[in-house]
Motif scaffolding. Structure first.
Motif, PDB file in Angstrom:
ATOM      1  N   PRO A   1       4.885  10.281   0.947  1.00  0.00           N
ATOM      2  CA  PRO A   1       4.902   9.709  -0.404  1.00  0.00           C
ATOM      3  C   PRO A   1       4.401  10.688  -1.470  1.00  0.00           C
ATOM      4  CG  PRO A   1       3.334   8.537   1.025  1.00  0.00           C
ATOM      5  CD  PRO A   1       4.069   9.495   1.892  1.00  0.00           C
TER       6      PRO A   1
ATOM      7  N   ASP B   1       8.022   5.587   2.885  1.00  0.00           N
ATOM      8  CA  ASP B   1       7.238   5.327   4.099  1.00  0.00           C
ATOM      9  C   ASP B   1       7.735   6.262   5.211  1.00  0.00           C
ATOM     10  OD1 ASP B   1       5.238   4.027   5.477  1.00  0.00           O
ATOM     11  OD2 ASP B   1       6.592   2.517   6.307  1.00  0.00           O
TER      12      ASP B   1
ATOM     13  N   SER C   1       3.830   2.877   0.673  1.00  0.00           N
ATOM     14  CA  SER C   1       4.551   4.086   0.232  1.00  0.00           C
ATOM     15  C   SER C   1       5.762   3.765  -0.637  1.00  0.00           C
ATOM     16  CB  SER C   1       4.959   4.943   1.444  1.00  0.00           C
ATOM     17  OG  SER C   1       3.822   5.306   2.180  1.00  0.00           O
ATOM     18  N   LYS C   2       5.611   2.714  -1.445  1.00  0.00           N
ATOM     19  CA  LYS C   2       6.669   2.379  -2.425  1.00  0.00           C
ATOM     20  C   LYS C   2       6.336   3.121  -3.716  1.00  0.00           C
ATOM     21  CE  LYS C   2       8.691  -0.859   0.087  1.00  0.00           C
ATOM     22  NZ  LYS C   2       8.158  -0.261   1.318  1.00  0.00           N
TER      23      LYS C   2
ATOM     24  N   GLU D   1       7.369   3.498  -7.661  1.00  0.00           N
ATOM     25  CA  GLU D   1       8.121   3.000  -8.818  1.00  0.00           C
ATOM     26  C   GLU D   1       8.195   4.114  -9.859  1.00  0.00           C
ATOM     27  OE1 GLU D   1       6.240  -1.516  -8.282  1.00  0.00           O
ATOM     28  OE2 GLU D   1       5.788  -0.337 -10.101  1.00  0.00           O
TER      29      GLU D   1
ATOM     30  N   VAL E   1      12.904   2.068  -7.655  1.00  0.00           N
ATOM     31  CA  VAL E   1      11.870   2.068  -6.610  1.00  0.00           C
ATOM     32  C   VAL E   1      12.343   2.909  -5.425  1.00  0.00           C
ATOM     33  CG1 VAL E   1      10.430   0.643  -5.108  1.00  0.00           C
ATOM     34  CG2 VAL E   1      11.191  -0.270  -7.305  1.00  0.00           C
TER      35      VAL E   1
ATOM     36  N   ASP F   1      11.481   4.230  -1.444  1.00  0.00           N
ATOM     37  CA  ASP F   1      10.702   3.932  -0.238  1.00  0.00           C
ATOM     38  C   ASP F   1      10.379   5.269   0.438  1.00  0.00           C
ATOM     39  OD1 ASP F   1       9.657   3.238   2.175  1.00  0.00           O
ATOM     40  OD2 ASP F   1      11.256   1.839   2.743  1.00  0.00           O
TER      41      ASP F   1
ATOM     42  N   SER G   1       2.585   4.384  -7.556  1.00  0.00           N
ATOM     43  CA  SER G   1       2.824   4.152  -6.130  1.00  0.00           C
ATOM     44  C   SER G   1       2.069   2.905  -5.693  1.00  0.00           C
ATOM     45  CB  SER G   1       2.456   5.370  -5.295  1.00  0.00           C
ATOM     46  OG  SER G   1       1.070   5.591  -5.297  1.00  0.00           O
ATOM     47  N   ARG G   2       2.691   2.177  -4.773  1.00  0.00           N
ATOM     48  CA  ARG G   2       2.141   0.908  -4.262  1.00  0.00           C
ATOM     49  C   ARG G   2       1.937   1.011  -2.760  1.00  0.00           C
ATOM     50  NH1 ARG G   2       1.086  -1.643  -9.062  1.00  0.00           N
ATOM     51  NH2 ARG G   2       2.931  -1.714 -10.382  1.00  0.00           N
TER      52      ARG G   2
END
Ligand code: NAD
Ligand code: 89V
Length: 341
Positions: free
Chosen positions: A133, A278, A262-263, A265, A274, A276, A258-259
């Motif tokens: 990420p 991960d 490992s998302k 935005e 968005v 991904d 980042s959320r």
């Protein structure tokens, strides 16, 4: 340089298990783990047996003398890094050393100078640089999607019990900054550039640990950008983000947030997308450690590539000195600025 690189690993403890897997995975790419060493014979022997390593040692000097290594990977705790790095340099063996590079900046400078003087490759296993990420965020910044970054918050906040796997952490007088601060400050340098000045506040929120377990820092970067950089092992929130570094960056044309999971935005010119990022859970990895585990493999791979290409690693000794200087500055700055009434 020979096509195949004979690798020796020093330290077969808690985190070295990931190094053992990583070197095993890198055999098809020409890295042969030929020897392991630990002052604890049972650990060295167990590692050799589990990973089919032909030789094991309890004395690093003997391993250097007998094995003709092309690379040594030092995965012991920081108090042993200086003598082991100096030993590697004496034997003219390229070396990778786990973070924290040393116990203090004097030791770090000594290792940097010794490797420069001898012309021996020396790099730090700063694996956050190679976390999927975080690599993705660096790439997004490079594309210019958010314009010029001018503000950031970079945080590693967890309540994960790190003490069971690494009991020594609870006894360190200088704790979270040197253990975890090195990672997040390095990330801040990568995303926002070199640091002009900083301030910090340190806290010991857990009475059972010896050193500080929480650090909150405010950085002014050479570009004029400002970032808030945080790390703690005392955050009680669910879901827990361990072992992710969560990032918010604002630029003049957009933002990155980042959320957990490992998302990432990305807002660019008024549109949000968005990603991904991960990483895969490698066959030997497990959640939630898989983010860190994949980065260990990528760090080792990077080291082999740099060594073969005859260039310094991205996380060379000299580069890591700059990150380490931020850790020292944060210890120095803590509690210094008082309001005058
Ligand atoms: P550990 O104590 O579990 O393992 C260290 C091992 O080194 C022990 O088995 C010990 O017997 C051995 N050792 C000590 N001195 C030695 C010597 N002179 N020669 C040979 N062996 C020796 O420690 P750990 O938790 O595995 O941590 C090791 C390092 O990895 C630390 O610097 C730690 O900060 C770092 N670490 C990094 C990450 C990361 O994500 N990058 C994560 C955890 C730990
Ligand atoms: O990097 C480290 O030393 C560990 C962590 C859990 C963050 O990977 O403490």
């Amino acid at each position: 340089m020979a096509d195949r690189i004979a690798v020796g690993l020093i330290g077969c403890g808690f985190f070295a298990q990931n190094h053992l897997h990583a070197w095993t995975d890198l055999a098809p790419e020409g890295a042969d783990l030929v020897a392991v060493c630990d002052i604890d014979a049972a650990r060295a022997q167990a590692a050799a047996e589990k990973f089919a390593v032909p030789h094991w040692y309890t004395d690093a000097e003997t391993m250097f003398r007998e094995r003709g290594l092309g690379l040594v990977d030092i995965a012991t705790q920081m108090r042993t890094h200086l003598p082991l790095v100096e030993m590697a340099i004496r034997h003219r063996v390229p070396a990778i050393v786990q973070k924290p590079f040393g116990r203090n900046i004097a030791e770090v400078r000594r290792m940097v100078d010794a490797s420069k003087e001898a012309g021996v490759f020396l790099a730090v296993h700063e694996n956050f640089r190679f976390q999927r990420p975080l690599l993705k965020i660096a790439e997004i910044i490079r594309t210019g999607a958010i314009g010029m970054p001018s503000w950031a918050r970079i945080g590693f906040r967890t309540g994960y019990d790190v003490y069971t796997g690494q009991p020594y952490l609870a006894k360190e007088e200088r704790f979270v900054l040197i253990d975890l601060g090195v990672h997040v400050l390095d990330v801040a340098r990568v995303f926002m550039g070199e640091v002009a000045h900083l301030t910090a506040e340190l806290q010991k929120r857990n009475p059972r640990v010896a050193g500080e377990d929480t650090a909150t820092m405010l950085l002014r970067h050479a570009s004029g950008a400002v970032s808030v950089v945080e790390c703690t092992y005392e955050s009680r929130r669910l879901p827990d983000s361990f072992p992710e570094t969560l990032v918010e960056i604002e630029g003049d044309e957009g933002a990155i947030v980042s959320r957990i999971g490992s998302k990432i935005e990305v807002t660019s010119n008024g549109r949000m997308q968005v990603f991904d990022a991960d990483p895969p859970v490698l066959p030997w990895a497990e959640r939630p450690w898989h983010v860190a585990q994949e980065s260990v493999l990528e760090t080792c791979r990077h080291m082999v590539e740099a060594l073969r290409a005859g260039r310094p690693a991205a996380t060379s000794a000299e580069d890591n000195l700059r990150t380490f200087a931020l850790v020292e500055a944060a210890y120095e700055a803590s509690g210094k600025v008082r309001p005058e009434v």
